[in-house]
Design a protein around this motif. Structure first.
Motif, PDB file in Angstrom:
ATOM      1  N   ILE A  22       4.347  39.974  19.500  1.00  8.31           N
ATOM      2  CA  ILE A  22       4.835  40.336  20.836  1.00  8.31           C
ATOM      3  C   ILE A  22       6.055  39.495  21.189  1.00  8.31           C
ATOM      4  O   ILE A  22       7.017  39.982  21.790  1.00  8.31           O
ATOM      5  CB  ILE A  22       3.712  40.164  21.876  1.00  8.31           C
ATOM      6  CG1 ILE A  22       2.610  41.209  21.634  1.00  8.31           C
ATOM      7  CG2 ILE A  22       4.260  40.302  23.301  1.00  8.31           C
ATOM      8  CD1 ILE A  22       1.346  40.971  22.419  1.00  8.31           C
ATOM      9  N   GLU A  23       6.018  38.231  20.797  1.00  5.65           N
ATOM     10  CA  GLU A  23       7.139  37.329  21.095  1.00  5.65           C
ATOM     11  C   GLU A  23       8.388  37.667  20.286  1.00  5.65           C
ATOM     12  O   GLU A  23       9.505  37.342  20.697  1.00  5.65           O
ATOM     13  CB  GLU A  23       6.730  35.888  20.823  1.00  5.65           C
ATOM     14  CG  GLU A  23       5.710  35.343  21.807  1.00  5.65           C
ATOM     15  CD  GLU A  23       5.211  33.951  21.432  1.00  5.65           C
ATOM     16  OE1 GLU A  23       4.728  33.245  22.329  1.00  5.65           O
ATOM     17  OE2 GLU A  23       5.306  33.583  20.241  1.00  5.65           O
ATOM     18  N   SER A  24       8.228  38.334  19.145  1.00 10.07           N
ATOM     19  CA  SER A  24       9.370  38.534  18.250  1.00 10.07           C
ATOM     20  C   SER A  24       9.907  39.956  18.194  1.00 10.07           C
ATOM     21  O   SER A  24      11.051  40.163  17.768  1.00 10.07           O
ATOM     22  CB  SER A  24       8.991  38.092  16.830  1.00 10.07           C
ATOM     23  OG  SER A  24       7.962  38.922  16.309  1.00 10.07           O
ATOM     24  N   CYS A  25       9.119  40.947  18.597  1.00  9.51           N
ATOM     25  CA  CYS A  25       9.566  42.339  18.438  1.00  9.51           C
ATOM     26  C   CYS A  25      10.679  42.699  19.418  1.00  9.51           C
ATOM     27  O   CYS A  25      10.756  42.172  20.539  1.00  9.51           O
ATOM     28  CB  CYS A  25       8.385  43.292  18.603  1.00  9.51           C
ATOM     29  SG  CYS A  25       7.378  43.435  17.120  1.00  9.51           S
ATOM     30  N   ASP A  26      11.507  43.648  18.994  1.00  7.76           N
ATOM     31  CA  ASP A  26      12.663  44.065  19.789  1.00  7.76           C
ATOM     32  C   ASP A  26      12.286  45.087  20.855  1.00  7.76           C
ATOM     33  O   ASP A  26      12.927  45.176  21.905  1.00  7.76           O
ATOM     34  CB  ASP A  26      13.719  44.684  18.869  1.00  7.76           C
ATOM     35  CG  ASP A  26      14.065  43.789  17.698  1.00  7.76           C
ATOM     36  OD1 ASP A  26      14.690  42.750  17.928  1.00  7.76           O
ATOM     37  OD2 ASP A  26      13.675  44.130  16.559  1.00  7.76           O
ATOM     38  N   VAL A  27      11.257  45.892  20.558  1.00 12.16           N
ATOM     39  CA  VAL A  27      10.835  46.962  21.473  1.00 12.16           C
ATOM     40  C   VAL A  27       9.337  46.820  21.718  1.00 12.16           C
ATOM     41  O   VAL A  27       8.555  46.652  20.781  1.00 12.16           O
ATOM     42  CB  VAL A  27      11.141  48.356  20.879  1.00 12.16           C
ATOM     43  CG1 VAL A  27      10.678  49.457  21.825  1.00 12.16           C
ATOM     44  CG2 VAL A  27      12.644  48.498  20.592  1.00 12.16           C
ATOM     45  N   ILE A  28       8.946  46.882  22.989  1.00  8.88           N
ATOM     46  CA  ILE A  28       7.540  46.775  23.388  1.00  8.88           C
ATOM     47  C   ILE A  28       7.125  48.079  24.077  1.00  8.88           C
ATOM     48  O   ILE A  28       7.788  48.525  25.010  1.00  8.88           O
ATOM     49  CB  ILE A  28       7.315  45.608  24.366  1.00  8.88           C
ATOM     50  CG1 ILE A  28       7.852  44.289  23.801  1.00  8.88           C
ATOM     51  CG2 ILE A  28       5.836  45.514  24.769  1.00  8.88           C
ATOM     52  CD1 ILE A  28       7.089  43.737  22.656  1.00  8.88           C
ATOM     53  N   ILE A  29       6.050  48.673  23.602  1.00  5.94           N
ATOM     54  CA  ILE A  29       5.467  49.850  24.264  1.00  5.94           C
ATOM     55  C   ILE A  29       4.028  49.480  24.603  1.00  5.94           C
ATOM     56  O   ILE A  29       3.211  49.257  23.705  1.00  5.94           O
ATOM     57  CB  ILE A  29       5.487  51.099  23.362  1.00  5.94           C
ATOM     58  CG1 ILE A  29       6.898  51.364  22.838  1.00  5.94           C
ATOM     59  CG2 ILE A  29       4.969  52.317  24.129  1.00  5.94           C
ATOM     60  CD1 ILE A  29       6.956  52.479  21.788  1.00  5.94           C
ATOM     61  N   TYR A  30       3.703  49.398  25.891  1.00  8.28           N
ATOM     62  CA  TYR A  30       2.380  48.917  26.282  1.00  8.28           C
ATOM     63  C   TYR A  30       1.587  49.984  27.027  1.00  8.28           C
ATOM     64  O   TYR A  30       2.154  50.887  27.645  1.00  8.28           O
ATOM     65  CB  TYR A  30       2.501  47.655  27.136  1.00  8.28           C
ATOM     66  CG  TYR A  30       3.049  47.879  28.534  1.00  8.28           C
ATOM     67  CD1 TYR A  30       2.196  47.980  29.630  1.00  8.28           C
ATOM     68  CD2 TYR A  30       4.426  47.984  28.753  1.00  8.28           C
ATOM     69  CE1 TYR A  30       2.704  48.181  30.906  1.00  8.28           C
ATOM     70  CE2 TYR A  30       4.942  48.177  30.021  1.00  8.28           C
ATOM     71  CZ  TYR A  30       4.076  48.281  31.104  1.00  8.28           C
ATOM     72  OH  TYR A  30       4.576  48.487  32.369  1.00  8.28           O
ATOM     73  N   ALA A  31       0.272  49.843  26.970  1.00  9.12           N
ATOM     74  CA  ALA A  31      -0.631  50.871  27.513  1.00  9.12           C
ATOM     75  C   ALA A  31      -0.885  50.691  29.008  1.00  9.12           C
ATOM     76  O   ALA A  31      -2.002  50.453  29.467  1.00  9.12           O
ATOM     77  CB  ALA A  31      -1.952  50.854  26.754  1.00  9.12           C
ATOM     78  N   GLY A  32       0.171  50.794  29.781  1.00 12.27           N
ATOM     79  CA  GLY A  32       0.093  50.842  31.239  1.00 12.27           C
ATOM     80  C   GLY A  32      -0.740  49.742  31.870  1.00 12.27           C
ATOM     81  O   GLY A  32      -0.697  48.575  31.470  1.00 12.27           O
ATOM     82  N   SER A  33      -1.536  50.116  32.877  1.00 13.98           N
ATOM     83  CA  SER A  33      -2.307  49.154  33.657  1.00 13.98           C
ATOM     84  C   SER A  33      -3.441  48.522  32.863  1.00 13.98           C
ATOM     85  O   SER A  33      -4.093  47.590  33.341  1.00 13.98           O
ATOM     86  CB  SER A  33      -2.883  49.836  34.906  1.00 13.98           C
ATOM     87  OG  SER A  33      -3.767  50.886  34.538  1.00 13.98           O
ATOM     88  N   LEU A  34      -3.699  49.003  31.645  1.00 17.78           N
ATOM     89  CA  LEU A  34      -4.767  48.428  30.829  1.00 17.78           C
ATOM     90  C   LEU A  34      -4.360  47.109  30.176  1.00 17.78           C
ATOM     91  O   LEU A  34      -5.204  46.365  29.691  1.00 17.78           O
ATOM     92  CB  LEU A  34      -5.186  49.424  29.736  1.00 17.78           C
ATOM     93  CG  LEU A  34      -5.751  50.760  30.226  1.00 17.78           C
ATOM     94  CD1 LEU A  34      -6.039  51.665  29.039  1.00 17.78           C
ATOM     95  CD2 LEU A  34      -7.011  50.543  31.057  1.00 17.78           C
TER      96      LEU A  34
END
Length: 255
Positions: A22-34
């Motif tokens: 998470i600290e190193s990736c260029d793009v983050i796609i996260y599962a909303g309010s979860l």
């Protein structure tokens, strides 16, 4: 492409590998309010962050494909562990069709964090040696043999995801399937989050307790005598008379 289980909510329950990615990736796609917003704060400055709750699968894959073509690493952050009701195969099938390499990083499941919140063990000698994982849903078809009413016939510990909004129906199915109305039940809302709520009751009153706390989503239901055991039969594992390949016994003492 990394599909990451971010655990139940507490950032301290991220695995070392999940945190590093998470600290190193260029793009983050996260599962909303979860996903706890505190976890997103770990993303490095300048990274692209997308909320997948606002996207369909095609839009998610468009973001991943675009990042891959630009040579960027992507962290797809799931709550809990992506292998349990995480729509994992939906995503990996697309990635395989697109020729995009991926890795799945397991996470701490709310299955175990909720048990910790309740202060219980999911399996106990003489009480329950099996755990059934089920889901409650009015919209997603479930084979008849996997209906909660059918699964209840086993009488073992049952953990029910995504069913808190239909708790009344679930209680009826559990009792119709064979559990006694006196069976202990635990409900954990937002396990490990700062606003976590833990409820213990019986099948006869758990729906009322849940409605009183106005809990309608993001909660796990655990059913079975392990929630409030009437007795504790100590495990054989550490019994001084129990012999196994790593520990022999002589006169009640380890050799």
């Amino acid at each position: 492409m990394y599909i990451i289980g971010a655990g139940p909510g507490d950032p301290d329950l991220l695995t070392v590998k999940a945190r590093r990615l998470i600290e190193s990736c260029d793009v983050i796609i996260y599962a909303g309010s979860l996903v706890n917003p505190e976890i997103l704060k770990l993303a490095r400055p300048g990274s692209e962050i997308h909320n997948s709750a606002e996207l369909n699968i095609n839009q998610i894959m468009d973001i991943i494909k675009d990042a891959y073509e630009r040579g960027l690493d992507v962290a797809r952050i799931h709550s809990g562990d992506p292998h349990i009701y995480g729509a994992l195969k939906d995503q990996t099938s697309y990635l395989e069709a697109l020729g995009i390499p991926y890795e799945v990083v397991p996470g701490v499941s709310v299955l175990t964090s909720a048990a910790a919140s309740l202060g219980i063990e999911l399996t106990m000698d003489g009480i329950s040696q099996a755990v059934i994982i089920a889901r409650g849903s009015l919209r997603i078809p479930v084979p008849d043999r996997e209906q909660i009413r059918k699964l209840a016939e086993h009488g073992s510990t049952m953990v029910i995801f995504t069913g808190i909004h239909i708790i009344d129906s679930i209680v009826k199915d559990l009792i119709d399937g064979g559990y006694s109305p006196d069976t202990p039940v635990g409900v954990v809302y937002r396990s490990t989050w700062p606003d976590e709520i833990v409820i213990k009751g019986r099948l006869s009153n758990i729906a009322t307790l849940v409605h009183e706390r106005r809990i309608y989503r993001t909660a796990l239901i655990i059913v079975g005598d392990v929630v409030d055991p009437k007795f504790v039969k100590h495990s054989k594992l550490y019994d001084p008379e129990y012999v196994h390949s790593f520990r022999g016994v002589k006169n009640g003492h380890d050799r």
